[in-house]
Design a protein around this motif. Sequence first.
Motif, PDB file in Angstrom:
ATOM      1  N   ARG A 374     -51.997 -26.454  49.585  1.00 57.62           N
ATOM      2  CA  ARG A 374     -51.557 -27.691  50.251  1.00 57.62           C
ATOM      3  C   ARG A 374     -52.695 -28.702  50.202  1.00 57.62           C
ATOM      4  N   ASP A 375     -52.387 -29.975  50.436  1.00 61.25           N
ATOM      5  CA  ASP A 375     -53.437 -30.984  50.563  1.00 61.25           C
ATOM      6  C   ASP A 375     -54.344 -30.642  51.739  1.00 61.25           C
ATOM      7  N   ASP A 376     -55.622 -30.944  51.607  1.00 61.89           N
ATOM      8  CA  ASP A 376     -56.577 -30.679  52.681  1.00 61.89           C
ATOM      9  C   ASP A 376     -57.614 -31.793  52.694  1.00 61.89           C
ATOM     10  N   ILE A 377     -58.184 -32.022  53.865  1.00 62.50           N
ATOM     11  CA  ILE A 377     -59.254 -33.003  54.021  1.00 62.50           C
ATOM     12  C   ILE A 377     -60.519 -32.258  54.414  1.00 62.50           C
ATOM     13  N   TYR A 378     -61.595 -32.474  53.680  1.00 65.51           N
ATOM     14  CA  TYR A 378     -62.866 -31.808  53.962  1.00 65.51           C
ATOM     15  C   TYR A 378     -64.000 -32.800  53.763  1.00 65.51           C
ATOM     16  N   LYS A 379     -64.805 -32.965  54.801  1.00 63.54           N
ATOM     17  CA  LYS A 379     -65.920 -33.914  54.773  1.00 63.54           C
ATOM     18  C   LYS A 379     -65.451 -35.317  54.414  1.00 63.54           C
ATOM     19  N   GLY A 380     -64.234 -35.636  54.798  1.00 61.34           N
ATOM     20  CA  GLY A 380     -63.687 -36.960  54.513  1.00 61.34           C
ATOM     21  C   GLY A 380     -63.082 -37.095  53.136  1.00 61.34           C
ATOM     22  N   TYR A 381     -63.123 -36.018  52.343  1.00 63.80           N
ATOM     23  CA  TYR A 381     -62.577 -36.047  50.992  1.00 63.80           C
ATOM     24  C   TYR A 381     -61.200 -35.391  50.952  1.00 63.80           C
ATOM     25  N   LEU A 382     -60.365 -35.882  50.033  1.00 63.00           N
ATOM     26  CA  LEU A 382     -59.069 -35.268  49.788  1.00 63.00           C
ATOM     27  C   LEU A 382     -59.206 -34.172  48.737  1.00 63.00           C
TER      28      LEU A 382
END
Length: 511
Positions: A374-382
């Motif tokens: 699934r889409d995820d957000i990590y450290k402000g990144y997609l």
Amino acid sequence: MSDSLTSWLAIFSLLWVLTRIIRKPSQHPYPPSPKRTWPIIGNALQIPFTRPWLTFADWGRAQDNEIMHLSALGQHIIILNDAQDVVELLEKRSATYSDRPRMPLLEQMGSFNSFNAGILPYGDLWRQHRKTFQQGFRKEVVGRYHTLVTDKARNMLQRIISQPEEFKEHYEVFAGSIILSIMYGYEMDSTKDPVFQAAKRAITLSNPEALLASLAVSTIPVILNVPKWFPGGGFHDLLDEFNKALAVMVDIPYNMVKGRMQDGAQEKPSFVQEMLERQTERGLTENDVLKNVAATGLAAGVDTINCVMLNLTLALALFPEVQERARKDISLAIGDRLPTLEDKLTIPYIEAVCLELHRWAPAVPGGLPHASIRDDIYKGYLIPKGSIMIPNIWGMVRNPDIYPEPDQFRPERFLNADGTLSDDNRCWTFGFGRRVCAGRHLASDAFWLATAYMLTALNISDPIDPTTGVKITPANVYFTNELISHPQPYTCTIKPINGASDLGEGSSVNN
């Protein structure tokens, strides 16, 4: 190939690429790319396929090991060089990152849907494989194999002392005999054994660059439609050969176990026999899961243990001071006998040697890729759904900020000032999160004991490149471009230390 067919293939490929590139805009950017991204093709021409872990590590150092993003014809690839990012994503968010990317080439090799649990997609079939394997190889139960592992390690040591120039073959027998005996109750004492030969051939055909090639094909799957007679279609012959070797490796030892059970023979108990008996007791219908789990253990265990043993021998030959320190610690801890697995806590330096070996020469330096579901957000990144996640183990363990002078082999990195093991005792080679190797406890025990025996009884020196005759040094060591990366071909001098020639029960050595 007709012009009309060529045109249709071109149109299909273009439409397929466009559907992968066009996606709903996001307010979050992708992680930074280490290279300029070109329209449509992205970074496809910049992705290395020769020991990519080295290039990925260089890119990471240039960007302070920041998480990186590449794209290839719409396929998103995330490079992770930092252990903290790997833990945060592949372990703490394992529900999102426990899938594997589609690998069309390996699917054609019979591995994806029916054989190798290591690359099965995350789902019910993978869970069945995992559950079956864990019944025999959890940490709580692998102790029942210690006597067998000890016998095989002692046999290996005796073979090395008798024929030191054949040490590479002895390692293959050591690895193969452990796995075949445990899985099938099948005994081998030579690399000429037909089952072992089939396994080795299947491993050889699937290991060198197969994973990298499959990932490349995943960006343009139409390549697999190239006929055998067309330029570039020769891989079909390799696929046919692989599937024949795979059938021998998977079916023959499994059917041997079933045949013994039908004949009432019980003299060679095994994991497969135990699982079949449990299925019968529960009234369950036999399926291919157990057969494939056993074959996966054979394929993965043989090549990995053999590779690690070759890495160990090379490291000890290059760094003789490690052997000297180990023999002193062993002698102080247990006297002049061979160590046992019960001595693990008593001799922390041996464990430090094992940890440093996995750091200095990780068997799978590029890591096995994961995939996001699934889409995820990590450290402000997609991180988009379907991204291929590359945990670059080489970049993690060769980071000079964490491991100064990373080319040097220093087990002391993993010891506290008082000689006890430090908290940095994670072996990344076994993988991450829900995809961590289910056979790691057995593999660790076998490797520890083999390392302890070699450090106690052998002196290893003079690593030489047999092609050039040049002495190998830490500065000119290289490892092969394979999923399981082996050290360069080498020869070395192996001699038993005083008293090691007699390795009967209760034997001792003089340091």
